[in-house]
Design a protein around this motif. Structure first.
Motif, short mmCIF file in Angstrom:
data_model
loop_
_atom_site.label_atom_id
_atom_site.label_comp_id
_atom_site.label_asym_id
_atom_site.label_seq_id
_atom_site.Cartn_x
_atom_site.Cartn_y
_atom_site.Cartn_z
N VAL A 25 12.40 58.91 -8.29
CA VAL A 25 13.66 58.21 -8.00
C VAL A 25 14.36 58.89 -6.82
O VAL A 25 14.81 58.24 -5.89
CB VAL A 25 14.57 58.16 -9.24
CG1 VAL A 25 15.94 57.57 -8.89
CG2 VAL A 25 13.91 57.36 -10.34
N GLY A 26 14.42 60.22 -6.87
CA GLY A 26 15.03 60.96 -5.77
C GLY A 26 14.31 60.73 -4.46
O GLY A 26 14.93 60.61 -3.41
N ALA A 27 12.99 60.64 -4.54
CA ALA A 27 12.19 60.42 -3.33
C ALA A 27 12.50 59.06 -2.70
O ALA A 27 12.37 58.90 -1.48
CB ALA A 27 10.70 60.51 -3.65
N LEU A 28 12.92 58.11 -3.48
CA LEU A 28 13.29 56.79 -2.96
C LEU A 28 14.78 56.71 -2.61
O LEU A 28 15.15 56.10 -1.61
CB LEU A 28 12.95 55.70 -3.99
CG LEU A 28 11.47 55.52 -4.31
CD1 LEU A 28 11.30 54.61 -5.51
CD2 LEU A 28 10.73 54.98 -3.10
N HIS A 29 15.60 57.30 -3.44
CA HIS A 29 17.05 57.19 -3.28
C HIS A 29 17.56 57.96 -2.06
O HIS A 29 18.36 57.44 -1.28
CB HIS A 29 17.74 57.69 -4.55
CG HIS A 29 19.23 57.62 -4.48
ND1 HIS A 29 19.99 58.70 -4.10
CD2 HIS A 29 20.10 56.61 -4.72
CE1 HIS A 29 21.27 58.36 -4.12
NE2 HIS A 29 21.35 57.10 -4.49
N GLU A 30 17.13 59.20 -1.90
CA GLU A 30 17.69 60.05 -0.85
C GLU A 30 17.46 59.52 0.56
O GLU A 30 18.41 59.49 1.36
CB GLU A 30 17.18 61.48 -1.02
CG GLU A 30 17.80 62.12 -2.25
CD GLU A 30 17.19 63.45 -2.63
OE1 GLU A 30 16.57 64.10 -1.77
OE2 GLU A 30 17.33 63.83 -3.80
N PRO A 31 16.26 59.07 0.93
CA PRO A 31 16.09 58.53 2.28
C PRO A 31 16.94 57.27 2.53
O PRO A 31 17.47 57.09 3.63
CB PRO A 31 14.61 58.20 2.39
CG PRO A 31 13.95 58.99 1.32
CD PRO A 31 14.98 59.16 0.23
N LEU A 32 17.08 56.43 1.53
CA LEU A 32 17.92 55.23 1.68
C LEU A 32 19.36 55.63 1.93
O LEU A 32 20.02 55.13 2.85
CB LEU A 32 17.83 54.35 0.43
CG LEU A 32 18.78 53.14 0.43
CD1 LEU A 32 18.45 52.18 1.57
CD2 LEU A 32 18.72 52.43 -0.91
N THR A 33 19.87 56.56 1.14
CA THR A 33 21.25 57.01 1.30
C THR A 33 21.46 57.62 2.68
O THR A 33 22.46 57.33 3.35
CB THR A 33 21.60 58.02 0.19
OG1 THR A 33 21.43 57.38 -1.07
CG2 THR A 33 23.02 58.51 0.30
#
Length: 113
Positions: A25-33
């Motif tokens: 989840v972090g791997a997907l969330h952080e780049p988007l943010t």
């Protein structure tokens, strides 16, 4: 009275633990943010102020405290943050007004008011 700095620290710690437990989840969330909040036609600071309004209208204390801190880091003044609160109050009425007191308390705790 609740200490907003302590609440923000607790939320941040719990989010870090969630990311540890759910790294995908972090791997997907952080780049988007990072992409969403970077400077573009709209500055990152103004995007953070916009996000603060959304957090205030929806009553998300984690959003309110985090977006307040991010906006400060990007150079927002207390006056800009309070004006963003005014926009939220215009949109969200008394519920947003009540949530705006978190911003006031947070700025007070950081000795910015």
């Amino acid at each position: 009275m609740e200490k907003q700095l302590e609440i923000k620290s607790m939320i941040s710690g719990n989010w870090a633990e969630y990311r540890r437990l759910m790294p995908e989840v972090g791997a997907l969330h952080e780049p988007l943010t990072e992409e969403v909040y970077k400077d573009g036609v709209i500055s990152g600071k103004n995007k953070r102020l916009m996000a603060l309004v959304g957090g205030l209208v929806h009553g998300c204390r984690g959003c309110i405290l985090s977006q307040t801190e991010y906006a400060l880091q990007l150079g927002a003044t207390s006056e800009e943050l309070l004006e963003a609160c005014a926009v939220a109050v215009s949109l969200g009425g008394t519920m947003a007004a009540a949530e705006s007191t978190r911003v006031v308390a947070y700025l007070t705790e950081k000795e910015l008011l």
